[in-house]
Design a protein around this motif. Sequence first.
Motif: not given
Length: 269
Positions: A19, A173, A239
């Motif tokens: 991230v 993610n 993200l």
Amino acid sequence: MAMGKSDRKRIVLKVGSNVLTKETDHISRGKIEDIGRQIVALQNEYEFVIVSSGAIAVAKQFVNLESNGKEINVKQALASIGQPHLMRIFQESYRDLGLLTSQCLLSYSDFERKQSKKNIVNTINVLVANHYIPIINENDTVATDEIQFGDNDKLAALTASLIEADLLVIATNTNGICTKESVENNTYQTINEVNDIELLENEIVAEVSTHGTGGMKSKIEAARIAQEANIETWVVNGLKDNFMIDVIQNKASFTKIMRKGSFYLEGEG
């Protein structure tokens, strides 16, 4: 000033290396700022303790160390180089947003000693009460658990349990934890709510993230620790910009692992 918990809900936010780098080879200042902006927007209702990976990823931007034959030692050395840089990026980005930061380096052995545990709780309570955001990482130069166990997931869960957080948010993610079948056929269907961690374990597909050493297995182990302490865990896609606000407002897909006393079935809500 009282140094116990405030009326605000306490969130332990764990941010993984994938991230913080936005899945590149460099730490993303933009992502760190995105998290800071959300903290500002949410600070009337929530207080935050951040567990941040990324020290090794930062160091890799600056140096290429020669190995002495043990990869673990190189990683520890990289963490030692990268940690001050990581904290500097947090401090600079957050100062511009009017946020104060502090560093807490912990080892797993700290959670096994009564006095250490008491010190951690007292320190974090004083920091939060005085509007500092504790940024926690493992003390990698003396310990190897984060490198071996999995990207600070366990550290975040132990911290959440110790400081009696209301919620553990693990930013990763993916849009939470997906069903095994959907991963295998590339449709990626998020498991929305689940109570039984054993059922969740059966859905895991073995994978390891690019920068971190985690993957979904360590996130489920973290959720198990949190559930034992009666804390809800959310696995969210860090993200995306505004990811915390979006999941709080239920505008994004994520996995909610309920507290022990709650009984929800997968897919509800």
